[in-house]
Design a protein around this motif. Structure first.
Motif, PDB file in Angstrom:
ATOM      1  N   GLN A 152       0.829  -1.205   0.000  1.00 44.80           N
ATOM      2  CA  GLN A 152       0.000   0.000   0.000  1.00 44.80           C
ATOM      3  C   GLN A 152       0.865   1.258   0.000  1.00 44.80           C
ATOM      4  N   GLU A 155       2.613   1.547  -3.568  1.00 43.47           N
ATOM      5  CA  GLU A 155       1.713   2.035  -4.612  1.00 43.47           C
ATOM      6  C   GLU A 155       1.438   3.531  -4.438  1.00 43.47           C
ATOM      7  N   LYS A 156       1.292   3.964  -3.192  1.00 43.18           N
ATOM      8  CA  LYS A 156       1.073   5.385  -2.937  1.00 43.18           C
ATOM      9  C   LYS A 156       2.295   6.194  -3.330  1.00 43.18           C
TER      10      LYS A 156
END
Length: 343
Positions: A152, A155-156
């Protein structure tokens, strides 16, 4: 109307410099980087001055949209100057600039593979409390909650880099839990270095929102685990057009004192990582080879097939200063190509 400009610079911490930043509120509409004002800071707190004469100067050299704050806000990369306008001794960008200009006609470009490791407190993200996970390997480019940790955040970070206009060309999970990689380039020496520093700042800042830290430690876990590198892919116009120039570049990197001249500037703790194991060559030896991840410099198999392309210097640490590694490679390889009449 106002907007926020996050002034970012590289400090004087040794043996590995840190990133610093602070926010300036700007009036009016965003302007070109050349119109952004210089700014000052306390160099005694960044290992760039002593307390009795601590003023140092931030000179904007590149700006990017701020993907975290959004709107008209920007990220501003700065060089550090002394108050007389000269480059501070920690300003390695100022040393790269004339070398890049000298060899610009050879059209050198780089792609840098930045490996890093997430930590949750004192342990790598994904490591069980008080123990170790399964052996490395299965995590590489893996999928699934039992093998992948921190996606997460990754990807951010990728989205932030793209929104900032950085030349990010890919991401992948690496061989150890919590270890990842992103790639910047292909870009010119100054562009790839500037953008790698900004991508690092965005990595730290993004992970901060998840209460996780990211480290460029070249050997974050001792023992039978891969270290973290910044494999540096390089080519010139001649290398992209013919194989003889590929060999000349590899030979130039191994000539005389060059191997040690490079390695000692390829990041602190390099002897912990370049052991000759875990897909590395020994730090004190130099060799190159086709498709050889145990070599100092790898010629990709496709390059040998095509008889043109690029080379990969596998020695730089994850914590290397990109201004330094690009300067050394351009100077060594482009000089070698000049002497060989291959420009």
């Amino acid at each position: 109307m106002t907007y926020k400009a996050e002034y970012i610079w590289i400090d004087g911490t040794e043996p590995t410099a840190k990133l610093r930043s602070k926010t300036k509120i700007m009036a009016g509409s965003p302007v070109a980087v050349g119109e952004l004002p210089i700014w000052g800071f306390d160099g005694s707190s960044t290992n760039q001055a002593e307390g009795h004469a601590s003023d140092r100067v931030l000179k904007p050299v590149a700006s990017y949209p701020d993907p975290i704050r959004g709107g008209d806000d920007i990220l501003v990369l700065c060089e550090v100057l002394n108050i007389d306008g000269t480059a501070h001794e920690s300003n390695t960008r100022a040393l790269l600039r004339p070398v890049a200009e000298r060899f610009a006609s050879q059209e050198p470009i780089f792609g840098i593979e930045q490996e890093y490791t997430f930590f949750d407190g004192a342990r790598p993200l994904g490591f069980p409390v008080g123990g170790f996970p399964a052996a490395q390997g299965g995590y590489y480019c893996g999928v699934g909650a039992d093998e992948i940790f921190g996606r997460q955040i990754v990807e951010k970070h990728l989205d932030h880099c793209l929104a900032a206009g950085l030349g990010i060309s890919g991401i992948n999970a690496e061989v150890m839990p919590g270890q990842w990689e992103f790639q910047v380039g292909p870009l010119s020496p100054l562009e790839v270095s500037d953008q790698l520093w900004i991508a690092r700042w965005l990595l730290y800042r993004t992970a901060e929102d998840f209460n996780v830290s990211a480290t460029l430690d070249p050997k974050p876990v001792k023992g039978d685990w891969n270290g973290a590198g910044a494999h540096t892919n390089f080519s010139t116009r001649a290398m992209r057009e013919g194989y003889d120039a590929i060999i000349t570049a590899c030979e130039s990197l191994g000539e005389g004192s060059k191997p040690m001249d490079h390695v000692k500037n390829y990041g602190a703790g390099i002897d912990d990582r370049l052991t000759g194991l875990h897909e590395t060559a020994p730090w004190d030896q130099y060799k190159y080879g086709v498709s050889d991840r145990g070599a100092s410099v790898r010629i990709p198999w496709q390059v040998e097939v095509d008889r043109k392309g690029y080379i990969e210097d596998r020695r730089p640490n994850a914590n290397v200063d990109p201004y330094v590694v690009t300067r050394l490679i351009v100077d060594t390889c482009c000089t070698g190509l000049e002497k060989a009449g291959q420009v």
